[in-house]
Design a protein around this motif. Structure first.
Motif, short mmCIF file in Angstrom:
data_model
loop_
_atom_site.label_atom_id
_atom_site.label_comp_id
_atom_site.label_asym_id
_atom_site.label_seq_id
_atom_site.Cartn_x
_atom_site.Cartn_y
_atom_site.Cartn_z
N ARG A 123 0.85 -1.19 0.00
CA ARG A 123 0.00 0.00 0.00
C ARG A 123 0.88 1.24 0.00
O ARG A 123 2.11 1.14 0.10
CB ARG A 123 -0.91 0.01 1.24
CG ARG A 123 -0.16 0.02 2.56
CD ARG A 123 -1.09 -0.19 3.74
NE ARG A 123 -0.37 -0.29 4.99
CZ ARG A 123 -0.04 0.75 5.77
NH1 ARG A 123 -0.41 1.98 5.42
NH2 ARG A 123 0.63 0.56 6.91
N HIS A 124 0.26 2.39 -0.14
CA HIS A 124 0.97 3.66 -0.04
C HIS A 124 0.37 4.45 1.12
O HIS A 124 -0.83 4.40 1.38
CB HIS A 124 0.87 4.45 -1.34
CG HIS A 124 1.74 3.88 -2.44
ND1 HIS A 124 1.40 2.76 -3.15
CD2 HIS A 124 2.95 4.30 -2.91
CE1 HIS A 124 2.36 2.49 -4.02
NE2 HIS A 124 3.30 3.40 -3.91
N PHE A 153 4.81 7.39 1.17
CA PHE A 153 5.69 6.23 1.28
C PHE A 153 5.05 5.01 0.61
O PHE A 153 3.82 4.85 0.64
CB PHE A 153 5.97 5.88 2.75
CG PHE A 153 6.82 6.88 3.46
CD1 PHE A 153 8.20 6.75 3.48
CD2 PHE A 153 6.25 7.96 4.11
CE1 PHE A 153 9.01 7.67 4.14
CE2 PHE A 153 7.04 8.89 4.79
CZ PHE A 153 8.42 8.73 4.80
N ALA A 154 5.89 4.17 0.04
CA ALA A 154 5.48 2.83 -0.38
C ALA A 154 5.76 1.90 0.78
O ALA A 154 6.89 1.86 1.29
CB ALA A 154 6.25 2.40 -1.62
N VAL A 155 4.77 1.18 1.24
CA VAL A 155 4.89 0.33 2.42
C VAL A 155 4.99 -1.13 1.96
O VAL A 155 4.12 -1.63 1.25
CB VAL A 155 3.69 0.50 3.37
CG1 VAL A 155 3.92 -0.29 4.65
CG2 VAL A 155 3.45 1.97 3.68
N THR A 156 6.07 -1.79 2.38
CA THR A 156 6.32 -3.16 1.94
C THR A 156 5.61 -4.17 2.84
O THR A 156 5.10 -3.82 3.91
CB THR A 156 7.82 -3.47 1.93
OG1 THR A 156 8.31 -3.50 3.28
CG2 THR A 156 8.59 -2.41 1.13
N ASP A 157 5.64 -5.43 2.41
CA ASP A 157 4.99 -6.47 3.18
C ASP A 157 5.64 -6.71 4.52
O ASP A 157 5.01 -7.25 5.44
CB ASP A 157 4.95 -7.78 2.38
CG ASP A 157 6.33 -8.29 1.99
OD1 ASP A 157 7.28 -7.48 1.96
OD2 ASP A 157 6.46 -9.50 1.72
N ASP A 158 6.93 -6.29 4.67
CA ASP A 158 7.57 -6.41 5.98
C ASP A 158 7.67 -5.05 6.70
O ASP A 158 8.54 -4.82 7.52
CB ASP A 158 8.95 -7.08 5.88
CG ASP A 158 9.83 -6.45 4.81
OD1 ASP A 158 9.37 -5.55 4.08
OD2 ASP A 158 11.00 -6.87 4.69
N PRO A 196 10.43 6.00 0.49
CA PRO A 196 9.87 7.15 -0.22
C PRO A 196 9.26 6.73 -1.55
O PRO A 196 9.92 6.06 -2.36
CB PRO A 196 11.09 8.06 -0.41
CG PRO A 196 11.97 7.72 0.76
CD PRO A 196 11.81 6.24 0.96
N ALA A 197 7.99 7.07 -1.75
CA ALA A 197 7.24 6.53 -2.89
C ALA A 197 7.88 6.85 -4.23
O ALA A 197 7.83 6.04 -5.16
CB ALA A 197 5.80 7.03 -2.85
N ASN A 198 8.51 8.03 -4.33
CA ASN A 198 9.11 8.39 -5.63
C ASN A 198 10.47 7.73 -5.85
O ASN A 198 11.11 7.95 -6.87
CB ASN A 198 9.22 9.90 -5.77
CG ASN A 198 10.10 10.54 -4.71
OD1 ASN A 198 10.39 9.92 -3.69
ND2 ASN A 198 10.50 11.78 -4.94
N HIS A 199 10.92 6.91 -4.90
CA HIS A 199 12.17 6.16 -5.07
C HIS A 199 11.90 4.72 -5.53
O HIS A 199 12.85 3.96 -5.72
CB HIS A 199 12.96 6.13 -3.76
CG HIS A 199 13.57 7.44 -3.42
ND1 HIS A 199 14.39 7.62 -2.32
CD2 HIS A 199 13.48 8.66 -4.02
CE1 HIS A 199 14.78 8.88 -2.26
NE2 HIS A 199 14.24 9.53 -3.28
N ALA A 200 10.63 4.36 -5.68
CA ALA A 200 10.27 3.01 -6.12
C ALA A 200 9.31 3.12 -7.31
O ALA A 200 8.55 4.08 -7.43
CB ALA A 200 9.62 2.24 -4.98
#
Length: 280
Positions: free
Chosen positions: A133-134, A138-143, A148-152
């Motif tokens: 999710r975001h 931020f992009a939030v990973t499964d762990d 930072p969302a613009n870095h992925a």
């Protein structure tokens, strides 16, 4: 003869699909694992002081055929096929399917949705992530890492120009076997830059010379273009324009921009002639 760098076979043990091609005491089916450390060394022998052959980034999958009692796993990287020993601590059974990758030179992973928190990890260009999710930029990973969302970007994102990617590494220290902005070697730079542009690439310079592009004729070689690859025995450089190239090299102990004529002359004086120029 099979290349030992790409062939999961030792006298004691080998991959089952090699039975009949190589000699080994026993043949086994491998198990797929995933690299869970930011970067893990792949070494020639199961020892901390063994030669570094390459590195595996977080999210890479590896087929493991053997484990040592001292905490090492022997296997083959699924992407480029390199074979060697990885620390057991760097591996875990694969989780959910990956969705994104790091598209900046490096980024921080935070434990929560704030850049004021001390980062948990430093992740390098090409690291793969499972984003669920975001949240607040931020992009939030499964762990539960917050990137930072613009870095992925999604896994199918491709940089427009692999030379521009390589130029981002200028000043990075030279590291034999390295493939991050903390340390990189000549063929690692080519591999990471091409991968970022959606182009599969072998790991070592001799493999790259054999597999990539077409060889320029002597006449074409007089006018190299941006994106051409220049090869010497054990070395590769990327052409930036008609007069300069970028390469990770032990002479500068860094990724550096150098004049093409200067590089050819310097390397020739050290005993190596240019072997080919390949056009992608």
């Amino acid at each position: 003869m099979d290349d030992p760098r790409l062939t999961p076979a030792r006298p004691e043990i080998a991959a089952s699909h090699l039975e009949g091609r190589v000699r080994a005491k026993r043949f086994v089916d491998g198990e797929e694992w995933e690299v869970v450390e930011a970067v893990a060394p792949l070494q020639r022998e199961p020892a901390p002081d063994a030669m570094l052959q390459t590195q595996a980034l977080r999210g890479e999958r590896v087929t493991i055929y053997d484990h040592s009692a001292e905490g090492w796993a022997w296997g083959q990287l699924n992407d480029d096929g390199y074979v060697g020993w990885l620390p057991d601590r760097a591996l875990a059974k694969p989780g959910a399917a990956q969705t994104h990758k790091v598209v900046t030179l490096r980024t921080f992973a935070f434990p929560g949705p704030s850049i004021k928190l001390p980062p948990t990890e430093t992740l390098s260009l090409g690291v793969r992530l499972t984003v669920q999710r975001h949240d607040s930029g931020f992009a939030v990973t499964d762990d539960r890492l917050y990137i930072p969302a613009n870095h992925a970007a999604p896994l199918d994102h491709a940089a427009a120009d692999f030379v521009t990617v390589a130029e981002m590494f200028v000043g990075t220290p030279y590291l034999w076997g390295g493939k991050t902005s903390l340390g990189i070697d000549c063929s690692g730079l080519v591999q990471i830059a091409l991968n970022a542009s959606g182009i599969a690439c072998p790991r070592d310079s001799d493999m790259q010379e054999a597999a990539l592009g077409r060889t320029l004729s002597p006449q074409e070689a007089q006018q190299p273009r941006r994106g051409d690859l220049m090869f010497w025995k054990g070395h590769v450089a990327i052409v930036r324009n008609a007069t300069t190239l970028v390469h990770a090299n032990a002479y500068h102990m860094a990724t550096a921009i150098e004049g093409i004529h200067d590089a050819i002359t310097r390397i020739k004086m050290a005993g190596n002639d240019l072997t080919s120029i390949k056009r992608m």
